[in-house]
Design a protein around this motif. Structure first.
Motif, short mmCIF file in Angstrom:
data_model
loop_
_atom_site.label_atom_id
_atom_site.label_comp_id
_atom_site.label_asym_id
_atom_site.label_seq_id
_atom_site.Cartn_x
_atom_site.Cartn_y
_atom_site.Cartn_z
N ASP A 156 4.07 -12.65 1.63
CA ASP A 156 4.86 -12.13 0.51
C ASP A 156 4.55 -10.67 0.24
O ASP A 156 5.44 -9.87 -0.07
N PHE A 157 3.27 -10.30 0.35
CA PHE A 157 2.88 -8.91 0.15
C PHE A 157 3.56 -8.01 1.17
O PHE A 157 4.11 -6.95 0.83
N LYS A 158 3.55 -8.43 2.44
CA LYS A 158 4.17 -7.62 3.49
C LYS A 158 5.67 -7.47 3.26
O LYS A 158 6.23 -6.37 3.38
N LYS A 159 6.32 -8.57 2.94
CA LYS A 159 7.77 -8.53 2.74
C LYS A 159 8.12 -7.65 1.53
O LYS A 159 9.04 -6.81 1.61
N ASN A 160 7.40 -7.83 0.42
CA ASN A 160 7.68 -7.02 -0.77
C ASN A 160 7.39 -5.55 -0.54
O ASN A 160 8.08 -4.68 -1.08
N ALA A 161 6.37 -5.27 0.26
CA ALA A 161 6.06 -3.87 0.58
C ALA A 161 7.21 -3.24 1.35
O ALA A 161 7.60 -2.09 1.09
N LEU A 221 10.44 -4.21 1.34
CA LEU A 221 11.59 -4.08 0.45
C LEU A 221 11.42 -2.92 -0.52
O LEU A 221 12.37 -2.17 -0.81
N LEU A 222 10.19 -2.75 -1.03
CA LEU A 222 9.93 -1.63 -1.94
C LEU A 222 10.10 -0.30 -1.24
O LEU A 222 10.63 0.66 -1.81
N GLN A 255 13.70 0.66 -1.13
CA GLN A 255 14.18 1.16 -2.42
C GLN A 255 13.70 2.57 -2.68
O GLN A 255 14.46 3.42 -3.17
N THR A 305 5.22 4.95 -0.77
CA THR A 305 5.05 3.51 -1.00
C THR A 305 3.71 3.02 -0.46
O THR A 305 3.01 2.24 -1.11
N TYR A 326 10.23 -6.41 10.28
CA TYR A 326 11.21 -6.97 9.36
C TYR A 326 12.64 -6.64 9.80
O TYR A 326 13.56 -7.44 9.63
N GLU A 385 13.92 -12.55 7.60
CA GLU A 385 13.19 -13.57 6.86
C GLU A 385 12.14 -14.29 7.70
O GLU A 385 11.24 -14.93 7.17
#
Length: 385
Positions: free
Chosen positions: A11-16, A18-19, A22, A29, A47, A52
């Protein structure tokens, strides 16, 4: 002692990742998340390929993501959602001027990318950087605050207030500013109060019903509530037809104590419902003077007997003399200038009723400043009694 390598969750990797999309800045980031830009770039590459299925966890196989168009669409969707959030938060500051937008961008630079905020809010990123590097002088800051305050009040009161009322409203809020200053800054800002328009007279006084003398005789001030009420009826054009607004105003504090909006002009649909509201809002005193024009709604037996029941004294304007009922005429003038004529299209009945309710109950009776009350609101005037 060798440095312990951090382990990051899926989750940390994916959110990083996506952030970083943005923010549009990998280095910024990565620094914020306390990881290396190289590692973040690696996660972005994974990614981009597997989406996913990029970070399934130890011992699990990644799922290959083939459809790059879907990936790009989802990326653009994420960016659009971010822009919408920024727009919702910042749009209300547009009327306050560029400096207010610059302040918003500066205050939110850690939440949103500066470039995207500048793009969404329609300001130059180079000008923003210039304003941050070279802030305003004390005098420029004071002028900017004055302009922001004037613009805020101007639009808060829906462009109804001119320089006099805006100056008094700002002074009430603790802003030390004169009417001349407000006039000067409003000219610079291009702020103009909505202009007055004429409206048609709808009174039908050609009848053989009872006509009362003009007892009021243009005495438009009283020393206590429920001593003199004035009333009138006007038409409001809506889609394909008209509605008729009846009001009853107490001359003591200029409050609209009773009103009704109807689709017909009969006594039962105009003045009677307005009267019933008025007597539920304020006690009727013996000898109350009720003044109106000579319209059939006021002159017929049904309403005159109602006044007699409450021991009221009926008064009527002289024929063709609208000044005899100037307070009611003035209210309708304000209503049409401030609300009706500002509408670009004719409203359906339901929306018109909502607009009239909001204007009378939330604006006129509570927030509007009245010259007859020395520019106080009705609530402020009554609080000082």
């Amino acid at each position: 002692m060798p440095e312990i390598q951090r382990r990051h969750t899926a989750d940390f990797k994916k959110n990083a990742v996506l952030l970083s999309y943005q923010r549009k800045n990998v280095f910024e980031t990565a620094t914020e998340l306390e990881i290396t830009p190289k590692l973040l770039s690696k996660w972005r590459g994974i990614y981009r390929k597997y989406k996913e299925g990029s970070f399934p966890g130890g011992g699990k196989k990644r799922i290959y993501y083939e459809d790059s168009e879907i990936f790009e669409s989802e990326k653009r969707l994420a960016e659009s959602k971010l822009k919408l959030v920024i727009l919702r938060e910042g749009i209300k500051l547009k009327a306050l001027g560029k400096q207010a937008l610059y302040n918003f961008i500066y205050q939110n630079k850690k939440r949103y990318p500066i470039g995207i905020m500048c793009e969404v809010l329609g300001v130059s990123s180079s000008m923003y950087n210039l304003k941050i590097q070279y802030p305003l002088s004390k005098r420029e800051m004071q002028v900017s605050l004055f302009k922001d305050a004037i613009t805020s009040v101007f639009y808060e009161f829906k462009q109804y207030h001119g320089c006099v009322l805006i100056a008094r409203e700002l002074c009430k809020r603790g802003v030390d500013i004169s009417e001349d200053q407000v006039t000067f800054f409003m000219k610079q800002l291009g702020l103009k109060r909505k202009v007055k328009k004429k409206y048609k007279v709808t009174t039908d006084s050609k009848h053989k019903l009872f006509i009362s003398p003009n007892i009021l005789n243009r005495q438009f001030t009283t020393d206590k509530p429920s001593k003199v009420w004035v009333s009138d009826i006007t038409y409001l054009q809506i889609e394909r037809r008209f509605l008729y607004l009846t009001v009853i105003i107490d001359l003591f504090d200029r409050k609209i104590v009773g009103w009704n909006l109807s689709s017909m002009l009969s006594t039962n649909t105009t003045i009677i419902p307005a009267w019933n509201m008025a007597i539920s809002n304020r006690k009727v005193l013996d000898g109350l003077v009720f003044h109106s024009d000579r319209g059939t709604q006021y002159a017929n037996k049904l309403f005159t007997s109602t006044l007699n029941k409450y021991r009221c004294i009926q008064s009527m304007s002289r024929k063709g003399n609208s000044i005899d009922n100037a307070v009611s005429e003035s209210f309708f003038n304000s209503l049409k200038r401030e609300l009706i004529y500002s509408q670009k299209t004719l409203l359906p009945p339901k929306e018109m009723r909502e607009e009239i309710f909001d204007y009378i109950e939330n604006w006129y009776n509570k927030k509007r400043r009245h010259s007859a009350l020395k520019y106080k609101t009705i609530e402020e005037f009554n609080a000082e009694i």
